[in-house]
Design a protein around this motif. Sequence first.
Motif, PDB file in Angstrom:
ATOM      1  N   ASP A 229     -26.671  16.236 -17.287  1.00 21.27           N
ATOM      2  CA  ASP A 229     -25.492  16.019 -18.121  1.00 21.27           C
ATOM      3  C   ASP A 229     -24.846  14.668 -17.825  1.00 21.27           C
ATOM      4  N   VAL A 230     -24.805  14.282 -16.547  1.00 20.97           N
ATOM      5  CA  VAL A 230     -24.246  12.985 -16.175  1.00 20.97           C
ATOM      6  C   VAL A 230     -25.066  11.868 -16.804  1.00 20.97           C
ATOM      7  N   ILE A 231     -26.375  11.972 -16.708  1.00 23.38           N
ATOM      8  CA  ILE A 231     -27.256  10.939 -17.270  1.00 23.38           C
ATOM      9  C   ILE A 231     -27.081  10.866 -18.782  1.00 23.38           C
ATOM     10  N   GLN A 232     -27.027  12.022 -19.440  1.00 23.84           N
ATOM     11  CA  GLN A 232     -26.857  12.036 -20.899  1.00 23.84           C
ATOM     12  C   GLN A 232     -25.523  11.426 -21.310  1.00 23.84           C
ATOM     13  N   GLY A 233     -24.523  11.487 -20.436  1.00 21.65           N
ATOM     14  CA  GLY A 233     -23.222  10.889 -20.728  1.00 21.65           C
ATOM     15  C   GLY A 233     -23.293   9.382 -20.892  1.00 21.65           C
ATOM     16  N   TYR A 234     -24.327   8.765 -20.366  1.00 16.87           N
ATOM     17  CA  TYR A 234     -24.524   7.321 -20.474  1.00 16.87           C
ATOM     18  C   TYR A 234     -25.563   6.960 -21.526  1.00 16.87           C
ATOM     19  N   ALA A 235     -25.935   7.900 -22.346  1.00 14.15           N
ATOM     20  CA  ALA A 235     -27.042   7.695 -23.288  1.00 14.15           C
ATOM     21  C   ALA A 235     -26.810   6.544 -24.259  1.00 14.15           C
ATOM     22  N   GLU A 236     -25.566   6.176 -24.508  1.00 17.21           N
ATOM     23  CA  GLU A 236     -25.290   5.052 -25.409  1.00 17.21           C
ATOM     24  C   GLU A 236     -25.708   3.725 -24.794  1.00 17.21           C
ATOM     25  N   SER A 237     -25.575   3.611 -23.465  1.00 19.21           N
ATOM     26  CA  SER A 237     -25.804   2.315 -22.825  1.00 19.21           C
ATOM     27  C   SER A 237     -27.096   2.237 -22.019  1.00 19.21           C
ATOM     28  N   ILE A 238     -27.740   3.363 -21.793  1.00 19.60           N
ATOM     29  CA  ILE A 238     -28.984   3.357 -21.020  1.00 19.60           C
ATOM     30  C   ILE A 238     -30.031   4.199 -21.745  1.00 19.60           C
ATOM     31  N   THR A 239     -31.259   4.097 -21.293  1.00 17.28           N
ATOM     32  CA  THR A 239     -32.325   4.938 -21.817  1.00 17.28           C
ATOM     33  C   THR A 239     -32.503   6.109 -20.863  1.00 17.28           C
ATOM     34  N   ALA A 240     -32.130   7.306 -21.316  1.00 21.53           N
ATOM     35  CA  ALA A 240     -32.283   8.504 -20.501  1.00 21.53           C
ATOM     36  C   ALA A 240     -33.649   9.116 -20.814  1.00 21.53           C
TER      37      ALA A 240
ATOM     38  N   GLY B  47     -24.416  10.604  -7.230  1.00 18.68           N
ATOM     39  CA  GLY B  47     -25.231   9.409  -7.036  1.00 18.68           C
ATOM     40  C   GLY B  47     -25.714   8.834  -8.354  1.00 18.68           C
ATOM     41  N   ALA B  48     -26.067   9.704  -9.301  1.00 19.49           N
ATOM     42  CA  ALA B  48     -26.515   9.235 -10.616  1.00 19.49           C
ATOM     43  C   ALA B  48     -25.394   8.484 -11.318  1.00 19.49           C
ATOM     44  N   ARG B  49     -24.181   9.027 -11.226  1.00 16.53           N
ATOM     45  CA  ARG B  49     -23.028   8.376 -11.861  1.00 16.53           C
ATOM     46  C   ARG B  49     -22.731   7.031 -11.201  1.00 16.53           C
ATOM     47  N   THR B  50     -22.663   7.012  -9.874  1.00 14.87           N
ATOM     48  CA  THR B  50     -22.343   5.782  -9.147  1.00 14.87           C
ATOM     49  C   THR B  50     -23.373   4.694  -9.415  1.00 14.87           C
TER      50      THR B  50
END
Length: 160
Positions: free
Chosen positions: A54-65, A23-26
Amino acid sequence: MTSSTQATVDVYVMISSYNDPKGARTTTESLSNQLYEKHEIFHVNNNSTNKTGDVIQGYAESITAYHPARDSLAELRSKAQRIGRGRAQMRHYHSEIGDYTHPLHPTRFLPPSPWRLRDRYSGTSVSASEMIGFYALEYGLKLTQSANALREAVAIRWGE
């Protein structure tokens, strides 16, 4: 309205996730693909115990985790109590989802592995006395979780 006459809208989205990597990824992918000129996504990991962080950190470039820090003993204790209650509730209501041990299982009361703690802090400037303090804190929090899991299991059992 055509795109040239649309008003500029600033969009801020906060997502809260707990133990839901799919769900976090989607959700993050869907929100990242929006066409707003200015948008910001804040994704909060609410102490997930699986790969959600880990999924959230994978988007760290484009979002604020964001992962909320606990900076007092009372906050750590409160978190441990919630985790203990949550484990008992998951075991009771959703036992098919995970491998939940009984609240009285001996592993819930054994001290944590000192080797795991040593590995966690290897290469840092943590002194031996600080390491002992962290070990005692970790064990105290584990016992707090176990006590609250047992308390919640009894409340569920006798509350039915």
